[in-house]
Design a protein around this motif. Structure first.
Motif: not given
Length: 498
Positions: A229-232, A250-254
């Motif tokens: 999510l951060r880089d790609m 955890s991905m949804r929260e991020f």
């Protein structure tokens, strides 16, 4: 023939991507697909977590003035390596020649960041210039300048982004930033949340470094599932499909805090069939461990990575579909360009890469091949430099080496051939054994010699080499017995003196 680098196209229309995230207790695997073709595979194993980006409180173990470098212990199996060019003071004063022995001494504690993972026998490479990556910005806490990604080429856009960031920073700010490519479409609020997040991170690292013992990990980069999510993450990603509900949460929260555009793209995979099986990823990974890759029109390429470089050979195979042979060659080379670019990403091959295209008669065809190859390489997230054709008709390029390639992660050298890829023939081993028996017979007094060897070698002694074995027995005046050892590989043998 080209002597200078060939620029890769910048403003390319990337195809729609689907990202698949497969989670098991032992590892996380991320597959990136462009139009149903697998282009990248990222693997992070709990046992071999990537170290790039990690910040440690290290201890200087040895300073090597001759090499202008030092070995630093950061708590890993092998000492890590710090070169003068990666020391902050030298980077800030490139015009001066500083000496490492005047800056470091044995036993000194030092905050360092890993810039290259350990590969094979080489230890990790370190820098004392710390950088913390966010979604849109990279924080440089020891610098004061604002840099901008090389991929943003428009001068007006560069100035506009720099001014926007300066307005968001406090007047007394003494930290630097690099503006990432993804910041082009970021709102002020998104940039501000990045600044806040990175500032807090750095404060936490500084506090830890004051109270921790040496060889402590002060900061670890995000796990692979969140780095997606951060880089790609970008607008051309259609779906991010995850097969673990805990990771999905955890991905949804991020994403909520950090990349809200990704929220609608995140999907939890519900199916009895495994996610990678559903998209034929397992088969494709196994294919990418083979040297041969078939092209669409009957040609094929052979990819051979070595310690020094990777060589890629293009062959026509059975392709004779075009009007004449020259056209066939050109079509095969053209087809190979996109496959090579994709395989470099998929196998994560780095360093020097030499491509041996099929010889072309015209320079026009060579120019077209270079244009096509540059276009195909432009999709790569890793920095690639294309040099063009050499005087021998080979194409040279380099691809930045950041982590182990796919084969190094998934495979090990064959214990039978020790990674040579070839075995001595049974006949070669037979003759080796006979020479050794002659040597032993001169030096030691034995009643009998017994050969323990693999089934294929013993079979040869009983059949084609039976005569020579009998002659050897007569020559040394001692009987020679044979014993099959089923567990021995073809090169293994023992000679027992009885």
């Amino acid at each position: 023939m080209h002597n200078s680098d060939i620029p890769l196209p910048k403003d390319i229309q990337r195809p729609a991507e689907t990202v698949l995230v497969n989670i098991t207790p032992q590892e996380t695997r991320v597959a990136v697909m462009e139009e149903n073709r697998l282009c990248e595979i990222h693997i992070e194993r709990n046992s071999g977590y990537g170290l790039v980006g990690n910040i440690y409180l290290g201890v200087v173990r040895r300073v090597l003035p001759g090499m202008q470098s030092a070995f630093i212990d950061i708590g890993l199996e092998r000492a890590a390596f710090l070169h003068i060019v990666d020391i902050l003071e030298q980077r800030q004063k490139p015009e001066q020649t500083l000496r490492i022995e005047h800056m470091l001494h044995e036993g000194q504690s030092i905050v360092v960041q890993v810039i290259k993972d350990p590969i094979n026998t080489k230890g990790a490479r370190l820098s004392t210039q710390i950088s913390l990556a966010g979604r849109f910005l990279v924080h440089l806490p020891q610098d004061q300048h604002i840099g901008i990604s090389q991929r943003i080429e428009d001068e007006n856009e560069r100035n506009y982004l720099r001014e926007r960031l300066q307005k968001l920073l406090p007047a007394d700010a003494n930290h630097g930033y690099i503006i990432r490519t993804s910041a082009e479409n970021a709102t002020d609020a998104e940039l501000q949340s990045d600044i806040n997040y990175l500032t807090k991170r750095w404060q936490h690292i500084q506090q830890l470094s004051k109270i921790s013992p040496p060889e402590t990990l002060l900061y670890q980069d995000l796990p692979l599932s969140l780095r997606v999510l951060r880089d790609m993450y970008s607008d051309n990603i259609d779906h991010i499909i995850v097969d673990s509900s805990a990771t999905y949460e955890s991905m949804r929260e991020f994403a909520m805090n950090y990349s809200q555009g990704a929220l609608d793209k995140l999907q939890l995979f519900h199916d009895d069939r495994p996610l990678f099986e559903e998209h034929n990823i397992e088969t494709r990974i196994n294919q990418s461990l083979q040297p041969r890759v078939n092209l669409d029109f009957g040609g094929y390429i052979i990819i051979e990575p070595t310690e020094a470089m990777t060589t890629i050979d293009v062959n026509t195979g059975g392709f004779v579909g075009a009007r004449n042979f020259e056209e066939t060659i050109f079509k095969t080379n053209l087809d190979a360009c996109h496959v090579i670019a994709r395989e470099l990403r998929l196998r994560n091959l780095g360093g020097i890469i030499i491509i041996d295209f099929i010889d072309m008669a015209t320079t026009e065809h060579q120019e077209e091949i270079l244009t096509e190859l540059a276009q195909a390489l432009a999709y790569d997230r890793t920095r690639v430099t294309l040099n063009g054709f050499t005087s021998l008709g080979l194409v040279e390029l380099t691809r930045k080496r950041t982590r182990e390639n796919l084969s190094q992660i998934l495979c090990e050298s064959c214990p039978t051939c020790q990674g040579r890829g070839r075995l001595k023939t049974a006949q070669t081993v037979c003759y080796e054994i006979q020479r050794e028996i002659v040597r032993e017979a001169h030096q030691k007094n034995a009643q009998e010699f017994r050969i323990l060897a693999s089934p294929s070698v013993i079979d040869l002694f009983l059949d084609e080499e039976a005569n020579s074995l009998q002659m050897l027995s007569q020559f040394i005046g001692k009987p020679i017995a044979l014993t099959v050892e089923a567990t021995y590989n073809q090169e293994q043998y023992d000679i027992v003196l009885v």
